[in-house]
Design a protein around this motif. Structure first.
Motif, PDB file in Angstrom:
ATOM      1  N   GLY A   1      82.370 128.300  53.923  1.00 29.19           N
ATOM      2  CA  GLY A   1      82.684 128.181  55.338  1.00 29.19           C
ATOM      3  C   GLY A   1      84.090 127.690  55.612  1.00 29.19           C
ATOM      4  O   GLY A   1      84.534 127.704  56.761  1.00 29.19           O
ATOM      5  N   GLY A   2      84.784 127.242  54.575  1.00 33.19           N
ATOM      6  CA  GLY A   2      86.160 126.794  54.739  1.00 33.19           C
ATOM      7  C   GLY A   2      86.319 125.357  55.182  1.00 33.19           C
ATOM      8  O   GLY A   2      87.445 124.882  55.368  1.00 33.19           O
ATOM      9  N   GLU A   3      85.209 124.618  55.361  1.00 36.57           N
ATOM     10  CA  GLU A   3      85.320 123.234  55.835  1.00 36.57           C
ATOM     11  C   GLU A   3      85.892 122.306  54.771  1.00 36.57           C
ATOM     12  O   GLU A   3      86.457 121.251  55.090  1.00 36.57           O
ATOM     13  CB  GLU A   3      83.941 122.697  56.258  1.00 36.57           C
ATOM     14  N   MET A   4      85.731 122.688  53.490  1.00 37.73           N
ATOM     15  CA  MET A   4      86.200 121.864  52.372  1.00 37.73           C
ATOM     16  C   MET A   4      86.956 122.725  51.372  1.00 37.73           C
ATOM     17  O   MET A   4      86.836 123.945  51.377  1.00 37.73           O
ATOM     18  CB  MET A   4      85.020 121.208  51.658  1.00 37.73           C
ATOM     19  N   PHE A   5      87.722 122.073  50.520  1.00 38.60           N
ATOM     20  CA  PHE A   5      88.253 122.742  49.336  1.00 38.60           C
ATOM     21  C   PHE A   5      88.294 121.740  48.194  1.00 38.60           C
ATOM     22  O   PHE A   5      88.316 120.523  48.412  1.00 38.60           O
ATOM     23  CB  PHE A   5      89.623 123.389  49.591  1.00 38.60           C
ATOM     24  N   ALA A   6      88.240 122.252  46.973  1.00 39.04           N
ATOM     25  CA  ALA A   6      88.236 121.410  45.772  1.00 39.04           C
ATOM     26  C   ALA A   6      89.346 121.854  44.844  1.00 39.04           C
ATOM     27  O   ALA A   6      89.718 123.026  44.809  1.00 39.04           O
ATOM     28  CB  ALA A   6      86.890 121.493  45.064  1.00 39.04           C
ATOM     29  N   SER A   7      89.864 120.890  44.078  1.00 36.73           N
ATOM     30  CA  SER A   7      90.939 121.193  43.121  1.00 36.73           C
ATOM     31  C   SER A   7      90.678 120.472  41.810  1.00 36.73           C
ATOM     32  O   SER A   7      90.015 119.428  41.777  1.00 36.73           O
ATOM     33  CB  SER A   7      92.296 120.776  43.696  1.00 36.73           C
ATOM     34  N   GLY A   8      91.208 121.036  40.726  1.00 36.64           N
ATOM     35  CA  GLY A   8      91.063 120.435  39.408  1.00 36.64           C
ATOM     36  C   GLY A   8      92.307 120.661  38.583  1.00 36.64           C
ATOM     37  O   GLY A   8      93.030 121.640  38.799  1.00 36.64           O
TER      38      GLY A   8
ATOM     39  N   ASP B   1      91.885 124.184  59.884  1.00 32.41           N
ATOM     40  CA  ASP B   1      91.382 125.489  60.316  1.00 32.41           C
ATOM     41  C   ASP B   1      89.893 125.340  60.574  1.00 32.41           C
ATOM     42  O   ASP B   1      89.109 125.168  59.643  1.00 32.41           O
ATOM     43  CB  ASP B   1      91.651 126.563  59.259  1.00 32.41           C
ATOM     44  N   GLU B   2      89.502 125.386  61.848  1.00 40.24           N
ATOM     45  CA  GLU B   2      88.140 125.027  62.242  1.00 40.24           C
ATOM     46  C   GLU B   2      87.203 126.219  62.411  1.00 40.24           C
ATOM     47  O   GLU B   2      86.215 126.136  63.114  1.00 40.24           O
ATOM     48  CB  GLU B   2      88.173 124.220  63.563  1.00 40.24           C
ATOM     49  N   LEU B   3      87.535 127.360  61.822  1.00 38.63           N
ATOM     50  CA  LEU B   3      86.644 128.523  61.918  1.00 38.63           C
ATOM     51  C   LEU B   3      85.422 128.289  61.042  1.00 38.63           C
ATOM     52  O   LEU B   3      85.535 128.118  59.839  1.00 38.63           O
ATOM     53  CB  LEU B   3      87.374 129.788  61.466  1.00 38.63           C
ATOM     54  N   HIS B   4      84.263 128.243  61.641  1.00 37.79           N
ATOM     55  CA  HIS B   4      83.043 127.927  60.896  1.00 37.79           C
ATOM     56  C   HIS B   4      82.282 129.191  60.498  1.00 37.79           C
ATOM     57  O   HIS B   4      82.602 130.286  60.924  1.00 37.79           O
ATOM     58  CB  HIS B   4      82.139 127.016  61.728  1.00 37.79           C
ATOM     59  N   SER B   5      81.242 128.993  59.715  1.00 37.55           N
ATOM     60  CA  SER B   5      80.483 130.119  59.159  1.00 37.55           C
ATOM     61  C   SER B   5      79.930 131.046  60.229  1.00 37.55           C
ATOM     62  O   SER B   5      79.925 132.263  60.080  1.00 37.55           O
ATOM     63  CB  SER B   5      79.334 129.591  58.298  1.00 37.55           C
ATOM     64  N   LYS B   6      79.439 130.494  61.362  1.00 32.24           N
ATOM     65  CA  LYS B   6      78.882 131.335  62.425  1.00 32.24           C
ATOM     66  C   LYS B   6      79.954 132.259  62.997  1.00 32.24           C
ATOM     67  O   LYS B   6      79.717 133.434  63.251  1.00 32.24           O
ATOM     68  CB  LYS B   6      78.288 130.453  63.527  1.00 32.24           C
ATOM     69  N   ASP B   7      81.152 131.700  63.183  1.00 38.88           N
ATOM     70  CA  ASP B   7      82.252 132.521  63.692  1.00 38.88           C
ATOM     71  C   ASP B   7      82.610 133.616  62.701  1.00 38.88           C
ATOM     72  O   ASP B   7      82.913 134.743  63.084  1.00 38.88           O
ATOM     73  CB  ASP B   7      83.488 131.646  63.964  1.00 38.88           C
ATOM     74  N   LEU B   8      82.558 133.254  61.418  1.00 43.54           N
ATOM     75  CA  LEU B   8      82.892 134.236  60.371  1.00 43.54           C
ATOM     76  C   LEU B   8      81.881 135.370  60.373  1.00 43.54           C
ATOM     77  O   LEU B   8      82.247 136.538  60.245  1.00 43.54           O
ATOM     78  CB  LEU B   8      82.893 133.555  58.996  1.00 43.54           C
TER      79      LEU B   8
END
Length: 451
Positions: free
Chosen positions: A281-288, A302-309
């Protein structure tokens, strides 16, 4: 009046790996995170506070790539031990093994419907697997050096791949042919992926650059030079408006693709950052990265949520179809020399305090198989100068030699296609033999019961 977007925030970090983290993948529901590492293990982290993490043991060498299936019921991983494993993401972590390639596997990627898996390897090949029957389908051969990464397009009709032969290739999964070829004179792509609507691809370059191509018109749209070292990974936000990059210079950078500019520099890792990925949904991201840590960030900007997608994708299915294969022809190389405006910026917004000794520590973590040497701007300039000299010398190559090389390449293509056909026939033979053995066992069982 709409409120201004907030800055990304480091939510938490996970420590469990004993060596560099090479790959991260969110579960489709956003509740779990899978990570791969040089320590040969996979880790499955539950994102609820105080939740238990699971370590999966099975690979015998560095795990280079991990990905959740679209349904979330499987995890695929690739390793330098030349195998691909499919795991059930629960506390038991049972797995099945594919002896996939004859050299280290560099990437794994599910198709959006979960029916297929594509793998890329240092044996110069790309292989596609059927997940329902868990068997090999076909190989793609055209790269002349190690293949670093291969990804399905959102609709599954295309595959994009990048290799140390300095090309990015696009493949048609229907006729199994290379339908386009983007080439570079400097450096090669470490990672490549499609944007969410399948019209563009982004590449992470060993020459410190990030490039965005429009595959419908075969045009380089954007060219970013915002890192001081090789770029190892990129991830599109599901909206398609932002791209996040991970680099051996120890930073993550967030690019606004609509405005064509760098908007954030995130410094949380010590040493090279090898991987980054947005949640579905784009609300989070992870890095390593090389510091063996996994950092979890809240996106905010960027507040586009899963429903909008989902609404957007439904609308696109009716009105804005993905590029047709005919849009991608003809099959001609595109060197893209010097006509593109370069985005360079030094604006940085630090989200966490970097280690003062970060540069010294990063050298300790360097691995020649995953990190490119020569991370200073001076070294990059020398590389560019050498490439100019090479291009001059290439112009003076005799026509007879060029013709001979083209003939050799044609012969090699015939050989590789023959090998691919033989592989498919061998797979069919193995399937038939397996069916015969199963039938034989049934017959013996019936005879034994009668007697």
């Amino acid at each position: 009046m709409a409120s201004a977007p907030e800055d990304p925030v480091l939510e938490r970090y996970f420590k469990g790996h004993k060596a560099a983290v090479t790959s991260v993948s969110f579960s489709p529901n956003g509740k779990q995170l899978a990570t791969a590492s040089w320590d040969t293990f996979l880790m499955l982290w539950n994102l609820k506070p105080q939740a238990r993490a699971y370590r999966y043991v099975g690979h015998k060498d560095v795990v280079t790539s991990v990905q959740f299936s679209p349904q979330g019921n499987l995890l695929a991983s690739g390793s330098r031990d030349r195998t691909v494993r499919l795991w059930i993401p629960d506390k038991k972590g049972k797995s099945s093994e594919f002896k996939a390639h004859t050299a280290p596997v560099r990437s794994v990627d599910f198709s959006s419907d979960g029916q297929y898996l594509v793998t890329a390897s240092e044996d110069k090949s790309i292989k596609v697997w059927n997940m329902h029957r868990q068997r090999f389908l076909y190989s793609l051969y055209r790269h002349t050096h190690w293949v670093r990464c291969a990804k399905f397009s959102p609709d599954g009709r295309l595959i994009v791949s990048c290799s140390e032969d300095k090309t990015v290739k696009i493949w048609d999964t229907t006729n199994k042919q290379c339908v386009n070829n983007f080439s570079d004179s400097v450096g090669f792509a470490n990672f490549v992926d499609f944007n969410p609507n399948g019209t563009c691809i982004a590449s992470a370059g060993s020459d410190h650059t990030v490039k965005i191509w429009d595959i419908r018109v075969n045009k380089l749209l954007q060219h970013y030079q915002v890192h001081n070292c090789g770029v190892n990974c990129v991830s599109f936000h599901p909206s398609g408006n932002h791209l996040i990059t991970a680099s051996s210079d120890g930073t993550l950078k967030i690019l606004d693709l609509l405005e064509g500019r760098l908007i954030y520099t995130l410094q949380g890792h010590t040493g090279p950052v090898f991987t980054v990925s947005f949640s579905k949904g784009g609300e989070m991201f992870a890095s390593g990265g090389a510091d063996a840590q996994v950092l979890l960030w809240k996106t905010n900007f960027d507040e586009l949520h899963s429903k909008d997608l989902n609404k957007r994708n439904l609308k696109r299915l009716h009105f804005d179809s993905q590029p047709h294969l005919l849009d991608i022809y003809p099959r001609t190389p595109h060197p893209h020399e010097g006509k593109v405006e370069t985005v360079e910026t030094t604006d940085t917004i630090d989200r966490t305090q970097p280690d003062k000794n970060g540069e010294d520590i990063s050298a300790y973590f360097m691995n020649p198989s995953l990190v490119q040497p020569g991370c200073s701007p001076a070294v990059r300039k020398k590389t560019e100068d050498v490439s100019d000299l090479l291009s001059d010398s290439q112009r003076s190559v005799p026509l007879a030699v060029t013709d001979a090389l083209e003939h050799i390449m044609e012969q090699l293509n015939v050989l590789t296609q023959t090998v691919s056909i033989l592989e498919q026939r061998l797979t069919l033979t193995e399937d038939k033999l397996k069916d015969c053995l199963e039938n034989q066992q049934k017959i013996f069982g019936a005879i034994h019961q009668k007697s």
